[in-house]
Design an enzyme around this catalytic site. Sequence first.
Site, short mmCIF file in Angstrom:
data_model
loop_
_atom_site.label_atom_id
_atom_site.label_comp_id
_atom_site.label_asym_id
_atom_site.label_seq_id
_atom_site.Cartn_x
_atom_site.Cartn_y
_atom_site.Cartn_z
N TYR A 1 45.43 54.35 28.81
CA TYR A 1 45.49 53.57 30.04
C TYR A 1 44.26 53.78 30.91
O TYR A 1 43.52 54.75 30.73
CB TYR A 1 46.76 53.91 30.85
CG TYR A 1 46.77 55.29 31.47
CD1 TYR A 1 46.19 55.53 32.71
CD2 TYR A 1 47.38 56.36 30.80
CE1 TYR A 1 46.20 56.80 33.27
CE2 TYR A 1 47.39 57.63 31.35
CZ TYR A 1 46.80 57.85 32.59
OH TYR A 1 46.81 59.10 33.14
N ARG B 1 23.00 22.22 27.90
CA ARG B 1 23.40 23.62 27.70
C ARG B 1 24.81 23.77 28.23
O ARG B 1 25.28 22.92 28.98
CB ARG B 1 22.46 24.57 28.43
CG ARG B 1 22.50 24.38 29.92
CD ARG B 1 21.40 25.15 30.62
NE ARG B 1 21.07 24.44 31.85
CZ ARG B 1 20.00 24.65 32.58
NH1 ARG B 1 19.11 25.53 32.20
NH2 ARG B 1 19.79 23.98 33.69
N HIS C 1 17.82 23.41 43.27
CA HIS C 1 17.52 24.80 42.94
C HIS C 1 18.47 25.76 43.65
O HIS C 1 19.07 26.65 43.04
CB HIS C 1 16.07 25.11 43.34
CG HIS C 1 15.65 26.53 43.10
ND1 HIS C 1 15.72 27.50 44.08
CD2 HIS C 1 15.20 27.15 41.99
CE1 HIS C 1 15.31 28.65 43.58
NE2 HIS C 1 14.99 28.47 42.32
N LYS D 1 16.83 26.32 25.25
CA LYS D 1 16.48 24.90 25.35
C LYS D 1 16.17 24.32 23.98
O LYS D 1 16.69 23.26 23.61
CB LYS D 1 15.26 24.76 26.28
CG LYS D 1 15.07 23.37 26.84
CD LYS D 1 13.85 23.31 27.77
CE LYS D 1 14.13 23.90 29.13
NZ LYS D 1 12.90 24.08 29.94
N ARG E 1 7.42 22.80 27.39
CA ARG E 1 8.55 23.34 28.15
C ARG E 1 8.90 24.73 27.67
O ARG E 1 9.14 24.93 26.49
CB ARG E 1 9.78 22.42 27.96
CG ARG E 1 9.44 20.97 27.96
CD ARG E 1 10.61 20.11 27.51
NE ARG E 1 11.74 20.18 28.43
CZ ARG E 1 12.91 19.59 28.19
NH1 ARG E 1 13.11 18.92 27.07
NH2 ARG E 1 13.89 19.68 29.07
N MET F 1 7.04 29.85 33.16
CA MET F 1 6.12 28.78 33.53
C MET F 1 6.84 27.45 33.64
O MET F 1 7.67 27.11 32.82
CB MET F 1 4.98 28.66 32.53
CG MET F 1 3.85 27.85 33.12
SD MET F 1 2.59 27.44 31.93
CE MET F 1 3.36 26.07 31.11
N CYS G 1 41.16 58.04 35.53
CA CYS G 1 41.58 57.74 36.89
C CYS G 1 40.40 57.69 37.85
O CYS G 1 40.56 57.59 39.04
CB CYS G 1 42.63 58.74 37.37
SG CYS G 1 42.02 60.43 37.41
N SER H 1 43.52 63.12 31.77
CA SER H 1 43.08 61.97 32.54
C SER H 1 41.62 62.23 32.93
O SER H 1 41.33 63.24 33.57
CB SER H 1 43.94 61.79 33.78
OG SER H 1 43.44 60.72 34.55
N GLY I 1 11.10 32.00 37.08
CA GLY I 1 9.84 32.72 36.97
C GLY I 1 9.06 32.37 35.72
O GLY I 1 7.89 32.73 35.60
P1 ADP Z 1 13.55 23.38 33.43
O1 ADP Z 1 13.69 24.49 32.46
O2 ADP Z 1 13.00 23.80 34.72
O3 ADP Z 1 14.78 22.55 33.50
P2 ADP Z 1 12.45 21.32 31.78
O4 ADP Z 1 11.69 21.74 30.58
O5 ADP Z 1 13.81 20.87 31.54
O6 ADP Z 1 12.38 22.47 32.85
O7 ADP Z 1 11.56 20.20 32.44
C1 ADP Z 1 11.48 19.86 33.79
C2 ADP Z 1 11.71 18.40 33.97
O8 ADP Z 1 10.83 17.64 33.19
C3 ADP Z 1 13.10 18.04 33.55
O9 ADP Z 1 13.69 17.23 34.51
C4 ADP Z 1 12.92 17.30 32.28
O10 ADP Z 1 13.90 16.33 32.16
C5 ADP Z 1 11.53 16.70 32.42
N1 ADP Z 1 10.94 16.59 31.09
C6 ADP Z 1 10.69 17.58 30.23
N2 ADP Z 1 10.22 17.10 29.06
C7 ADP Z 1 10.15 15.76 29.21
C8 ADP Z 1 9.76 14.71 28.34
N3 ADP Z 1 9.35 14.95 27.09
N4 ADP Z 1 9.82 13.48 28.81
C9 ADP Z 1 10.25 13.24 30.07
N5 ADP Z 1 10.63 14.18 30.93
C10 ADP Z 1 10.59 15.44 30.50
MG MG Z 2 15.60 21.34 32.50
#
Ligand code: ADP
Ligand code: MG
Length: 898
Positions: A869, A335, A451, A22, A91, A102, A849, A781, A100
Amino acid sequence: MARYVYDFTEGGRDMAGLLGGKGSNLAEMTRLGLPVPPGFTLTTEACRSVLDTGGEPPGLWEEVAGHLTDLETGSGRLLGQPDNPLLLSVRSGARFSMPGMMETILDIGLDDDSVHGLAKVSGNERFAWDSYRRLVQMLGTTVMGVDPSLFERALTQLKEARGVPDDVHLDAEDLARLVETYKNVIHQETGERFPQSPVEQLRRAVLAVFASWNGERARLYRRREHIADDLGTAVNVQRMVFGNLGSDSGSGVAFTRDPATGARGLYGDYLPNAQGEDVVAGIRNTVPLTELKRLDPGAYGRLRAHMETLERHYRDLCDIEFTIERGTLWMLQTRVGKRTAEAAFVLSADLADEGLITADEGLARVSGEGLARLMFPRFDTAVTGDVLARGVPASPGAAVGAAVFDSAEAVRRAADGERVVLIRQETTPDDLPGMIAAQAVLTSRGGKTSHAAVVARGMGKVCVCGADELTVDTGARRCTAPDGTIVEEGTVLSVDGTAGTVYAGAVPLVDSAVMRYLEAGAGGRATTGVVDAVARALARADAVRRLEVRANADTPQDAVRARRFGAQGIGLCRTEHMFLGERRKLVEEMILAGTDAGRERALAALLPLQREDFTGILEAMDGLPVTIRLLDPPLHEFLPDRADLAVRIATAEARGEEPDAHDAELLAAVGRMHEENPMLGLRGVRLGLVVPGLVAMQVRALGEAVAQRLAAGGAPRAEIMVPLVGDVRELRLVREEVERVLAEVSDTSGVPVTCPVGTMIELPRAALTAGRIAEDAEFFSFGTNDLTQTTWGFSRDDVEAEFFSAYLDRGVFPVSPFETLDRDGVGRLVGIAVEEGRATRPDLTIGVCGEHGGDPDSVHFFHSAGLDYVSCSPFRVPVARLEAGRAALDLADAGDSR
Ligand code: ADP
Ligand code: MG
Ligand code: MG
């Protein structure tokens, strides 16, 4: 001095190891000039240091404070500033995205004072209190460990008290009251006060992200995906932007192409007046991205342009998250998007056509595993079952299973060998074990980016989501279809993830389009996009691969099919099936024969039958090598079961009858041949050396078949393979006999017949003495099934059911050594045998084989070990061709596909 924090302006996508996926992509977007809210990233190194030492590395918080100051200066607001607070999100972001970890915490920086400031500057009091409420709840659960249901209960009670159906109807005053309640809950549960210092909020959130790296779910996922446990996660701290400021704001998720099919064109979901997390949670129903064009043409146009920039820059399908704050577009994440197998092939072909990637890059981005998935059968559309419900086709494929309504039940039933379909309103990370256990996932809520959809696609699992005409009652363990049909737990359903349809009962399956194409062999025509894309990937693989691909086939029919799939010969033809069926009688006679003459009679009767089989296979593989293995299994396998015989005899005796003489004779023979460890007993070459005439009969049958084919104008290329050799002298004895018999056949038939003689390397001793063995072997083989058994000292049939799951769980091996070659042990023996065999005989042909010949990872190993092979079951031949091609590529710069 180590550096632990990088501003978004300092990083880039090549720093993913340090900044996480990220963080590195946020930096990359920033570098590209896209509108990314400013922020900074704490590195994975900081995480490792914290996890290793239990304390923070010196200087970490000073560094954070410095970056924070820059952020404050840049935005003209201070963290905790009462009249106009700077708010942040925290984030997590590891190198590979994983469940899993946070959950993101939004709105850090709000406290009892600044909430009023936010209300004033935004001119929206309700918004300010809602943000504060979310912060208290998120920090309370994820950082302070309060049970989330306590907050939910408080919310429900408030709604009831106010007589409103949902949160949207709660006003600022209600929410302010809720904040008080939440804070009290936290105090009661933890004995602590909700932190009023924004810096403290930030610090604790960061540390909680680091700690979540070692959470149970994250570890489970890493084990399943073979991700190292010591990578650590990065943490991103970013200025908040707000999608929930009114109807001119909103949040969305988008793909630059359809991740399910690879089709061109923007794809995504948008939710007006919402924060990002609301979109994925499926709390309210989203609208398609095209709707944004109407709602805010300006923002839509900019979004399209940014997405095009990203796709051209990453040269791949991108997955993005964005937020619109009062008409201003912000990019929050991108991504390289996860995709289905179908989409992977289509994208590779399309992007190559568009000149964005080379054919080799295209090949690198598809996989044998994906191809295997596309070869799976689909539902027979001619047989229409009862359509129970329709939803969003989120992850393609066909699956049949019994309905279950929670993760635990899915796991329980799957452990008993039952196929299940997991049905939920929507899934959460807690459902992960059930999703792994299920054949398919079905939800009544959420779109292609929910999800359930995202996770199922990642796992290659069938998924239909958002089937909102189904009423799912997880408590009562049932759901109701629109026509009133009730699906109880255990009811069998068929889920079509390609069409998004759910049927009652088990719908029959038919071959997929890709399979039909492959089955048609050289005459096959690519009719659909995905078939064409597969054909092109295979053609490229064939052009670049060094490994040849042969098939394991025992019958002419298998040989024909293998050839259609592109096999370049037969690497293993087991002769034992030729001794079964009606011929069993003859085998019994041979085993029971009291005299040489009796045995010779039995062998003579078997000979023409074997010859016919060989002729058929050589004809099917005309012009290509066919490796015939001499009889391998212990002879008693061809006799009736010992217990059955004993019972028959005892029954006759109990009735006072004379037991059948033949039965008695058979039982005696079975008793004589009984072995404690048949796998390590009288079999393979040992059998050939102690049962007179056995080798001669097989070789004569083959020699005559070759002579016959030559006389018929064919080009037979038979090779004789001796199994289970441990010492060169065993091979030499058999080889002398082979040469003697072939000379006789040449004499009688008047056609000169020669066949190369080689051996299987399937005992450690054979591998370790390969230099000597190569003196008498024209080819090797690797029989990697037996070589794995004999190297580890366990027999597959005995141990797989017994303790493999414990070994996998406890991490003794990440994957069964019978599935993927154990490089360290078995692979080492392979390496020794290749080196020493070729030292003796430089033109030694070497193949494999065992079943590993069709396993993608193992194919890569065999390529690098210098084999000529691989040979595998006919159905795996296309997979092996593809992977042999990928193995030949320099994959150094193909990291994008991960
Ligand atoms: P995940 O890894 O679960 O996608 P994210 O870090 O992308 O988690 O965040 C979850 C949600 O919070 C996402 O929809 C993201 O767009 C929103 N979000 C994260 N940071 C910000 C921010 N600085 N301002 C507004 N929304 C945010
Ligand atoms: Mg996200
Ligand atoms: Mg073997």
